[in-house]
Design an enzyme around this catalytic site. Structure first.
Site, mmCIF file in Angstrom:
data_model
loop_
_atom_site.group_PDB
_atom_site.id
_atom_site.type_symbol
_atom_site.label_atom_id
_atom_site.label_comp_id
_atom_site.label_asym_id
_atom_site.label_seq_id
_atom_site.Cartn_x
_atom_site.Cartn_y
_atom_site.Cartn_z
ATOM 1 N N ARG A 185 0.818 -1.228 0.000
ATOM 2 C CA ARG A 185 0.000 0.000 0.000
ATOM 3 C C ARG A 185 0.844 1.266 0.000
ATOM 4 O O ARG A 185 0.426 2.302 0.520
ATOM 5 C CB ARG A 185 -0.987 0.003 1.187
ATOM 6 C CG ARG A 185 -1.939 -1.173 1.207
ATOM 7 C CD ARG A 185 -2.825 -1.239 -0.027
ATOM 8 N NE ARG A 185 -3.690 -2.402 0.003
ATOM 9 C CZ ARG A 185 -3.403 -3.575 -0.564
ATOM 10 N NH1 ARG A 185 -2.267 -3.715 -1.229
ATOM 11 N NH2 ARG A 185 -4.228 -4.590 -0.481
ATOM 12 N N SER A 235 -11.020 -0.382 2.976
ATOM 13 C CA SER A 235 -10.261 -0.735 4.183
ATOM 14 C C SER A 235 -9.564 0.517 4.702
ATOM 15 O O SER A 235 -8.773 1.130 3.987
ATOM 16 C CB SER A 235 -9.226 -1.818 3.866
ATOM 17 O OG SER A 235 -9.868 -3.009 3.475
ATOM 18 N N GLU A 305 -4.773 3.830 6.004
ATOM 19 C CA GLU A 305 -4.500 3.684 4.576
ATOM 20 C C GLU A 305 -5.096 4.863 3.820
ATOM 21 O O GLU A 305 -4.619 5.242 2.757
ATOM 22 C CB GLU A 305 -5.117 2.370 4.098
ATOM 23 C CG GLU A 305 -4.787 1.954 2.700
ATOM 24 C CD GLU A 305 -5.310 0.557 2.418
ATOM 25 O OE1 GLU A 305 -6.169 0.427 1.526
ATOM 26 O OE2 GLU A 305 -4.866 -0.399 3.083
#
Length: 316
Positions: A185, A235, A305
């Site tokens: 990520r 998420s 994130e």
């Protein structure tokens, strides 16, 4: 704000097919459906207008940021006192060429996956249900179901701004995937200052029926296990090494925890959702509560994130 005002006027004059909005309500342009306003939101059409917008924004000294289709960003309630440049129209082309897909940064991942299916190319099924654009996916090395962008990305076309004796100048160049320092990520593009214009994806020949079946299976799993009916940014937390954020949050008993209109999803603990009327502060307050509880229980500090930008209070 004078720098933003002057830059906005200049950007507006440089646009022929793109658009610009002052005092833009970013809740209308982000998947969380929450957050403050941007002093200026501009959507240039194509590389020429983008280059002009970048040069003006950088030369003005005002803060500026790049966004895609808004599926992984939250603007704090105080707003963003600068210029947000949205990559969208004019960057949506998709073309199959042999075992590669060449697409613009504004192309939706679902559309790129459909193009791969149509060309009989496998390897991109994992991205079919990710609600984002290709540029954003490259920037954050998006992934799901064991696949991620770093595994299929061949190269990316970038545009940044360099300063010389003549001022700020936008420059485009091709970069190999290995130049982006991609990890879970993460990529070097997250440091800002550079916009992804498009990317080339390297895939393999596959059976269209099998590709379609796998995409359908992933869509079924998403529908069963993710709160797709509520606004969110997917998420919320990065996966901690050796574990999963959702698992830690669930085991800490935090499903259903809320702050104002923000809630930890009862369906998937890794999601923070806007259950109704959430502010950006509700979301960040809940984020911090989850981080604190998980750290107290497991000694793991979860990292968001989602990209969070802007001012905490209006006028700051």
């Amino acid at each position: 704000m004078r720098a933003v005002d002057e830059a906005s006027e200049r950007i507006g004059r440089a646009l022929a097919k793109g658009w610009m909005l002052r005092d833009a309500p970013m809740r209308d342009y982000t998947s969380f459906r929450a957050g403050g306003r941007a002093a200026c939101l501009v959507a240039p059409y194509g590389e020429g207008e983008l280059g002009a917008a970048l040069e003006i924004a950088e030369g003005s000294g005002a803060p500026w940021a790049i966004m895609g289709n808004g599926s992984n960003i939250l603007v704090r309630d105080g707003g963003f006192s600068g210029i947000i440049i949205k990559i969208g129209e004019g960057f949506e082309s998709i073309r199959a060429d042999g075992c590669a897909i060449h697409a613009g940064a504004g192309a939706l991942l679902s559309d790129v996956a459909d193009a791969a299916l149509g060309a009989g190319l496998t390897g991109f099924e994992f991205a079919a249900g990710i609600p984002g654009s290709l540029g954003g996916a490259v920037c954050m090395n998006a992934g799901a179901y064991g696949g991620e962008m770093s595994g299929v990305l061949a190269s990316v076309r970038l545009m940044g701004v360099v300063r010389d004796g003549a001022g700020a100048r936008a420059r485009a160049r091709e970069a190999e995937a290995g130049e982006l320092g991609m990890s879970y990520r993460r990529s070097s593009l997250q440091a800002g200052g550079v916009a992804a214009l498009g990317a080339s994806i390297r895939l393999s020949r596959g059976d269209p029926g099998s590709i379609r079946a796998l995409m359908s299976e992933y869509a079924r799993i998403r529908a069963e296990k993710q709160p797709l009916g509520l606004p969110s940014a997917g998420s919320f937390f990065r996966r901690p090494e050796g574990n999963y954020a959702g698992r830690l949050i669930q085991e800490a008993g935090l499903c259903g925890m809320s702050r104002g209109g923000a809630e930890v999803s009862r369906l998937h603990a890794g999601f923070i959702v806007n259950a109704g009327g959430a502010t950006a502060k509700d979301i960040t307050d809940l984020m911090e509560a989850v981080q604190s509880a998980v750290y107290a229980r497991f000694g793991v500090m979860l990292e968001p994130e989602v990209r969070i930008i802007g001012d905490v209070q209006a006028g700051v």
